[in-house]
Design a protein around this motif. Structure first.
Motif, short mmCIF file in Angstrom:
data_model
loop_
_atom_site.label_atom_id
_atom_site.label_comp_id
_atom_site.label_asym_id
_atom_site.label_seq_id
_atom_site.Cartn_x
_atom_site.Cartn_y
_atom_site.Cartn_z
N HIS A 63 20.78 69.85 80.88
CA HIS A 63 22.07 69.56 81.66
C HIS A 63 21.88 70.69 82.57
CE1 HIS A 63 24.40 72.98 79.86
NE2 HIS A 63 23.43 72.81 79.05
N GLU A 64 22.89 70.51 83.61
CA GLU A 64 23.22 71.64 84.47
C GLU A 64 24.47 72.10 84.40
OE1 GLU A 64 20.88 73.70 85.75
OE2 GLU A 64 19.33 72.46 85.11
N SER A 66 27.29 70.50 82.05
CA SER A 66 28.20 69.91 81.30
C SER A 66 27.77 69.90 79.56
CB SER A 66 27.96 68.18 81.52
OG SER A 66 28.26 68.03 82.84
N GLY A 93 18.75 72.31 81.62
CA GLY A 93 17.13 71.82 82.07
C GLY A 93 16.52 72.83 82.93
C1 LIG Z 1 21.77 61.41 88.68
C2 LIG Z 1 21.70 62.41 88.10
C3 LIG Z 1 23.03 63.15 87.36
C4 LIG Z 1 23.23 64.06 86.80
N1 LIG Z 1 24.49 64.41 86.17
C5 LIG Z 1 24.75 65.59 85.43
C6 LIG Z 1 26.27 65.84 84.80
O1 LIG Z 1 26.89 64.85 84.79
N2 LIG Z 1 26.34 66.97 84.15
C7 LIG Z 1 25.14 67.95 84.25
O2 LIG Z 1 25.52 69.26 83.52
N3 LIG Z 1 23.89 67.88 84.80
C8 LIG Z 1 23.82 66.59 85.41
N4 LIG Z 1 22.49 66.42 86.05
C9 LIG Z 1 21.30 67.43 85.79
C10 LIG Z 1 20.48 66.99 84.74
O3 LIG Z 1 21.26 66.81 83.36
C11 LIG Z 1 19.34 68.16 84.35
O4 LIG Z 1 18.92 68.30 85.58
C12 LIG Z 1 18.49 67.59 83.45
O5 LIG Z 1 17.87 68.67 82.98
C13 LIG Z 1 17.46 66.47 84.05
O6 LIG Z 1 16.47 66.24 83.10
P1 LIG Z 1 15.30 65.28 83.54
O7 LIG Z 1 14.51 66.16 84.52
O8 LIG Z 1 14.53 64.89 82.13
O9 LIG Z 1 16.03 63.87 84.16
C14 LIG Z 1 22.23 65.16 86.80
C15 LIG Z 1 21.29 64.86 87.34
C16 LIG Z 1 20.74 63.67 88.04
C17 LIG Z 1 19.50 63.43 88.59
#
Ligand SMILES: Cc1cc2nc3c(=O)[nH]c(=O)nc-3n(C[C@H](O)[C@H](O)[C@H](O)COP(=O)(O)O)c2cc1C
Length: 107
Positions: A63-64, A66, A93
């Motif tokens: 997450h970033e 949440s 992340g």
């Molecule tokens: C479409 C989208 C929605 C996201 N929504 C959230 C969120 O609600 N809360 C949060 O903490 N991070 C959110 N992020 C960040 C991701 O959770 C974080 O970058 C994660 O490590 C992405 O993993 P991945 O590279 O496997 O997709 C979001 C990222 C994307 C692309």
């Protein structure tokens, strides 16, 4: 398992490929990025096609900000008949490369 775009008719996010056979495992680790507070829909689609009855589940997220979001309660809802442990792990992340110790302590 690959992602495809969500079907406009059914609203279901389809997946390509087979879901894993988990019958030989007692403990299942489910990891998901937090997208808008929940897990990606493709994962829900896949999980609905797996029988988690009697399995122990441990949840981790990336997450970033949440943290776990609503993912543990989402997993409890989808993985019926399983025991989802209340010790889920949240990893930032963008800091995943330095999270090895945190993950090892958790496991
Ligand atoms: C479409 C989208 C929605 C996201 N929504 C959230 C969120 O609600 N809360 C949060 O903490 N991070 C959110 N992020 C960040 C991701 O959770 C974080 O970058 C994660 O490590 C992405 O993993 P991945 O590279 O496997 O997709 C979001 C990222 C994307 C692309």
């Amino acid at each position: 398992m690959k992602k495809q775009s969500k079907d406009k008719q059914t609203g279901i996010a389809p997946i390509i490929g087979e879901v894993p056979d988990i019958s030989d495992y007692e403990v299942i680790y489910i990891g998901a990025p937090v997208y808008w507070g929940i897990m990606p829909e493709e994962m829900v689609t896949a999980m609905k096609n797996i029988d988690f009855t009697g399995k122990t589940i441990r949840v981790f997220t990336t997450h970033e900000g949440s943290g776990l979001g609503s993912i543990p309660s989402q997993v409890k809802k989808v993985c019926k008949g399983s025991n989802v442990l209340d010790d889920s792990l949240a990893i930032v992340g963008s800091m995943v490369n330095s999270a090895k110790g945190k993950v090892e302590n958790w496991i």
